[in-house]
Design an enzyme around this catalytic site. Structure first.
Site, PDB file in Angstrom:
ATOM      1  N   TRP A  29       5.136   8.887  15.123  1.00 49.22           N
ATOM      2  CA  TRP A  29       6.542   8.643  14.798  1.00 49.22           C
ATOM      3  C   TRP A  29       6.991   9.368  13.525  1.00 49.22           C
ATOM      4  O   TRP A  29       8.140   9.282  13.137  1.00 49.22           O
ATOM      5  CB  TRP A  29       6.782   7.149  14.624  1.00 49.22           C
ATOM      6  CG  TRP A  29       5.797   6.503  13.688  1.00 49.22           C
ATOM      7  CD1 TRP A  29       5.840   6.477  12.327  1.00 49.22           C
ATOM      8  CD2 TRP A  29       4.613   5.793  14.052  1.00 49.22           C
ATOM      9  NE1 TRP A  29       4.767   5.801  11.817  1.00 49.22           N
ATOM     10  CE2 TRP A  29       3.987   5.358  12.857  1.00 49.22           C
ATOM     11  CE3 TRP A  29       4.026   5.473  15.278  1.00 49.22           C
ATOM     12  CZ2 TRP A  29       2.803   4.630  12.857  1.00 49.22           C
ATOM     13  CZ3 TRP A  29       2.852   4.747  15.278  1.00 49.22           C
ATOM     14  CH2 TRP A  29       2.255   4.334  14.082  1.00 49.22           C
ATOM     15  N   GLU A  51       8.963   1.080  12.830  1.00 47.74           N
ATOM     16  CA  GLU A  51       9.034   0.068  11.776  1.00 47.74           C
ATOM     17  C   GLU A  51       9.039  -1.338  12.356  1.00 47.74           C
ATOM     18  O   GLU A  51       8.420  -2.251  11.806  1.00 47.74           O
ATOM     19  CB  GLU A  51      10.277   0.297  10.911  1.00 47.74           C
ATOM     20  CG  GLU A  51      10.181   1.517  10.008  1.00 47.74           C
ATOM     21  CD  GLU A  51       9.059   1.420   8.979  1.00 47.74           C
ATOM     22  OE1 GLU A  51       8.660   0.290   8.635  1.00 47.74           O
ATOM     23  OE2 GLU A  51       8.573   2.476   8.532  1.00 47.74           O
ATOM     24  N   GLN A  80       3.859  -6.861  10.562  1.00 43.89           N
ATOM     25  CA  GLN A  80       2.740  -7.786  10.777  1.00 43.89           C
ATOM     26  C   GLN A  80       1.648  -7.199  11.672  1.00 43.89           C
ATOM     27  O   GLN A  80       0.844  -7.940  12.246  1.00 43.89           O
ATOM     28  CB  GLN A  80       3.238  -9.105  11.398  1.00 43.89           C
ATOM     29  CG  GLN A  80       4.361  -9.780  10.655  1.00 43.89           C
ATOM     30  CD  GLN A  80       3.936 -10.275   9.290  1.00 43.89           C
ATOM     31  OE1 GLN A  80       2.788 -10.653   9.103  1.00 43.89           O
ATOM     32  NE2 GLN A  80       4.854 -10.289   8.341  1.00 43.89           N
ATOM     33  N   THR A  81       1.605  -5.866  11.789  1.00 45.00           N
ATOM     34  CA  THR A  81       0.658  -5.217  12.689  1.00 45.00           C
ATOM     35  C   THR A  81       0.139  -3.948  12.029  1.00 45.00           C
ATOM     36  O   THR A  81       0.818  -3.352  11.201  1.00 45.00           O
ATOM     37  CB  THR A  81       1.336  -4.873  14.035  1.00 45.00           C
ATOM     38  OG1 THR A  81       2.124  -5.984  14.472  1.00 45.00           O
ATOM     39  CG2 THR A  81       0.317  -4.566  15.105  1.00 45.00           C
ATOM     40  N   TYR A 129       4.138 -11.607  17.796  1.00 51.19           N
ATOM     41  CA  TYR A 129       5.455 -11.802  17.179  1.00 51.19           C
ATOM     42  C   TYR A 129       6.548 -11.356  18.155  1.00 51.19           C
ATOM     43  O   TYR A 129       7.320 -10.441  17.886  1.00 51.19           O
ATOM     44  CB  TYR A 129       5.559 -11.046  15.853  1.00 51.19           C
ATOM     45  CG  TYR A 129       4.513 -11.477  14.840  1.00 51.19           C
ATOM     46  CD1 TYR A 129       4.769 -12.540  13.981  1.00 51.19           C
ATOM     47  CD2 TYR A 129       3.279 -10.840  14.771  1.00 51.19           C
ATOM     48  CE1 TYR A 129       3.817 -12.954  13.067  1.00 51.19           C
ATOM     49  CE2 TYR A 129       2.315 -11.247  13.867  1.00 51.19           C
ATOM     50  CZ  TYR A 129       2.585 -12.313  13.014  1.00 51.19           C
ATOM     51  OH  TYR A 129       1.639 -12.721  12.115  1.00 51.19           O
ATOM     52  N   TYR A 155      14.312  -4.969   4.741  1.00 51.20           N
ATOM     53  CA  TYR A 155      13.201  -4.022   4.713  1.00 51.20           C
ATOM     54  C   TYR A 155      13.399  -2.909   5.736  1.00 51.20           C
ATOM     55  O   TYR A 155      13.290  -1.716   5.412  1.00 51.20           O
ATOM     56  CB  TYR A 155      11.856  -4.709   4.967  1.00 51.20           C
ATOM     57  CG  TYR A 155      10.771  -3.684   5.205  1.00 51.20           C
ATOM     58  CD1 TYR A 155      10.193  -3.004   4.136  1.00 51.20           C
ATOM     59  CD2 TYR A 155      10.406  -3.314   6.497  1.00 51.20           C
ATOM     60  CE1 TYR A 155       9.248  -2.005   4.342  1.00 51.20           C
ATOM     61  CE2 TYR A 155       9.463  -2.314   6.720  1.00 51.20           C
ATOM     62  CZ  TYR A 155       8.890  -1.669   5.638  1.00 51.20           C
ATOM     63  OH  TYR A 155       7.975  -0.669   5.848  1.00 51.20           O
ATOM     64  N   ASP A 164       6.838  -2.667   1.328  1.00 48.33           N
ATOM     65  CA  ASP A 164       6.019  -3.452   2.253  1.00 48.33           C
ATOM     66  C   ASP A 164       4.793  -3.958   1.502  1.00 48.33           C
ATOM     67  O   ASP A 164       4.721  -3.874   0.260  1.00 48.33           O
ATOM     68  CB  ASP A 164       5.640  -2.623   3.480  1.00 48.33           C
ATOM     69  CG  ASP A 164       4.691  -1.459   3.149  1.00 48.33           C
ATOM     70  OD1 ASP A 164       4.434  -1.206   1.946  1.00 48.33           O
ATOM     71  OD2 ASP A 164       4.201  -0.814   4.098  1.00 48.33           O
ATOM     72  N   CYS A 187      -5.225   3.002  -2.530  1.00 47.34           N
ATOM     73  CA  CYS A 187      -5.038   1.759  -3.287  1.00 47.34           C
ATOM     74  C   CYS A 187      -5.182   0.584  -2.331  1.00 47.34           C
ATOM     75  O   CYS A 187      -4.278  -0.225  -2.156  1.00 47.34           O
ATOM     76  CB  CYS A 187      -3.658   1.767  -3.957  1.00 47.34           C
ATOM     77  SG  CYS A 187      -3.473   0.549  -5.274  1.00 47.34           S
ATOM     78  N   CYS A 204      -9.922   4.495  -6.981  1.00 41.14           N
ATOM     79  CA  CYS A 204      -9.152   4.906  -8.153  1.00 41.14           C
ATOM     80  C   CYS A 204      -9.490   6.333  -8.604  1.00 41.14           C
ATOM     81  O   CYS A 204      -8.630   7.042  -9.145  1.00 41.14           O
ATOM     82  CB  CYS A 204      -9.393   3.936  -9.307  1.00 41.14           C
ATOM     83  SG  CYS A 204      -8.864   2.234  -8.966  1.00 41.14           S
ATOM     84  N   CYS A 260      -7.125   8.833  -7.024  1.00 36.55           N
ATOM     85  CA  CYS A 260      -5.715   8.424  -6.940  1.00 36.55           C
ATOM     86  C   CYS A 260      -4.851   9.352  -7.792  1.00 36.55           C
ATOM     87  O   CYS A 260      -5.193   9.634  -8.947  1.00 36.55           O
ATOM     88  CB  CYS A 260      -5.559   6.985  -7.410  1.00 36.55           C
ATOM     89  SG  CYS A 260      -3.841   6.400  -7.382  1.00 36.55           S
TER      90      CYS A 260
END
Length: 354
Positions: A30, A52, A57-58, A97, A133, A151, A203, A210, A213
């Site tokens: 996507w 989105e 939740q996935t 959901y 969101y 998120d 992260c 780290c 990063c």
């Protein structure tokens, strides 16, 4: 104050992250990658919006195949808007959901009626099923509006970058405010995806990497050695446990399947007749006079409760008092939500062993 010193510091942070994203952006079906965007390719708001909604939740890994099947079958919002409810709910089965699937259809039909997606966050918020969101994500990624996208990944990155020790969910408003200080006017869509990629790949919740990063130097939690312990989370209340029964009936005419009410848990989905564990007042007796046998129990966890479900099976000619007999050749277990698929698989195994 946890805020960075000034706009110049913010530009340096976002510049470092975007440079990292240009090299390491994840490839997703996507996503319009940074190189493609730089060459002038524009993201498709339909694909951004659909991804989105699916990703709520996935995980990305769980969504990828669903997204590919959806967009192959319904390649644009007009095609999805004209789809039958039962077809969309069947394709959604297993993602969980399920209210998201119902809202997906409502939104698609409204967008089709308007002739396309609104091109701003405020406009997107007028659509059914789109909250702050999702509106921010679509506005930023599809339209390059400098909307702040926060998120779970972004919450974790901000909590560590600024060493926010307030536990979630109380820390959410502060984390959003801090994220807003970094949202750039240029390339906000790439930046939004870059922060999410940073949280997903470097992260991470446990053992953050780290050392590689792009924000290793300004990260306050890394400097103080607290990165792995952030974000802090308030203790969750224990979930209650419910118990119930479902009946799996196979007859010479097919399987007994019950279409669930449009509203409520697993609304609009196919299911097995049950005893009202989720719907007070529903019938508590078997849906047909048949030689029922206990096949075992399945366990499943919903957002607000755990479930222990007894599975009763029978194979006989019967006249059900509810539900519909679906010919075996026309029935696909894949159309069932996960909890009912677990029960079906257990019951089928029991029937096959008799």
């Amino acid at each position: 104050m946890r805020d960075i010193a000034g706009s110049q510091d913010a530009r340096m942070l976002t510049g470092d992250l975007l440079a990292w994203y240009d090299r390491h952006a994840r490839e997703m079906p996507w996503r319009t990658g940074p190189a493609a965007r730089a060459s002038g390719e524009q993201p498709d708001p339909y694909r951004v919006w659909l991804s989105e909604v699916m990703l709520q939740q996935t995980t990305v890994a769980a969504v990828r195949d669903y997204f590919l099947r959806f967009t192959l079958r319904w390649p644009d919002v007009a095609a999805l808007a004209s789809a039958r409810d039962e077809d969309v709910m069947a394709e959604w089965a297993g993602l969980g959901y399920y209210a998201r699937a119902r809202n997906l259809l409502k939104c698609a039909r409204e967008v089709a009626a308007r002739g396309g997606f609104p091109g701003s966050r405020d406009g997107l918020l007028t659509l059914p099923g789109i909250g702050p969101y999702t509106a921010s994500a679509v506005a930023a990624i599809a339209y390059d509006e400098p909307a702040t996208v926060v998120d779970g990944n972004v919450e974790r990155v901000m909590s560590r970058l600024f060493e926010v020790e307030t536990p979630l969910p109380a820390a959410k408003p502060e984390l959003v405010r801090l994220a807003e200080t970094l949202t750039p006017a240029l390339r906000p869509g790439d930046y939004a995806q870059a922060v999410m990629d940073l949280g997903a790949t470097i992260c991470t919740p446990r053992s953050p990497a780290c050392g590689i990063c792009p924000w290793i130097d300004p990260c306050r939690a890394r400097a103080s050695g607290t990165a792995a312990s952030l974000p802090r989370k308030a203790p969750k209340a224990g979930k209650p446990t419910r118990e119930g029964t479902v009946w799996l009936l196979r007859t010479p005419r097919g399987w007994l399947i019950e279409r669930r009410a449009a509203k409520g848990l697993l609304g609009g989905m196919n299911g097995l007749p049950g005893d009202g564990w989720d719907r007070p007042g529903a019938p508590e007796t078997a849906p047909a006079d048949a030689p029922w046998a206990f096949a075992g129990e399945v366990r499943h966890t919903f957002t607000h409760f755990h479930l222990i479900l007894r599975v009763m099976t029978a194979e006989a000619e019967a006249n059900p008092t509810r539900g519909e007999l679906i010919p075996t050749a026309e029935f696909s277990p894949d159309s069932l939500p996960t909890v009912f698929r677990k029960a079906f698989d257990l019951g089928l195994s029991a029937l096959s062993s008799r």
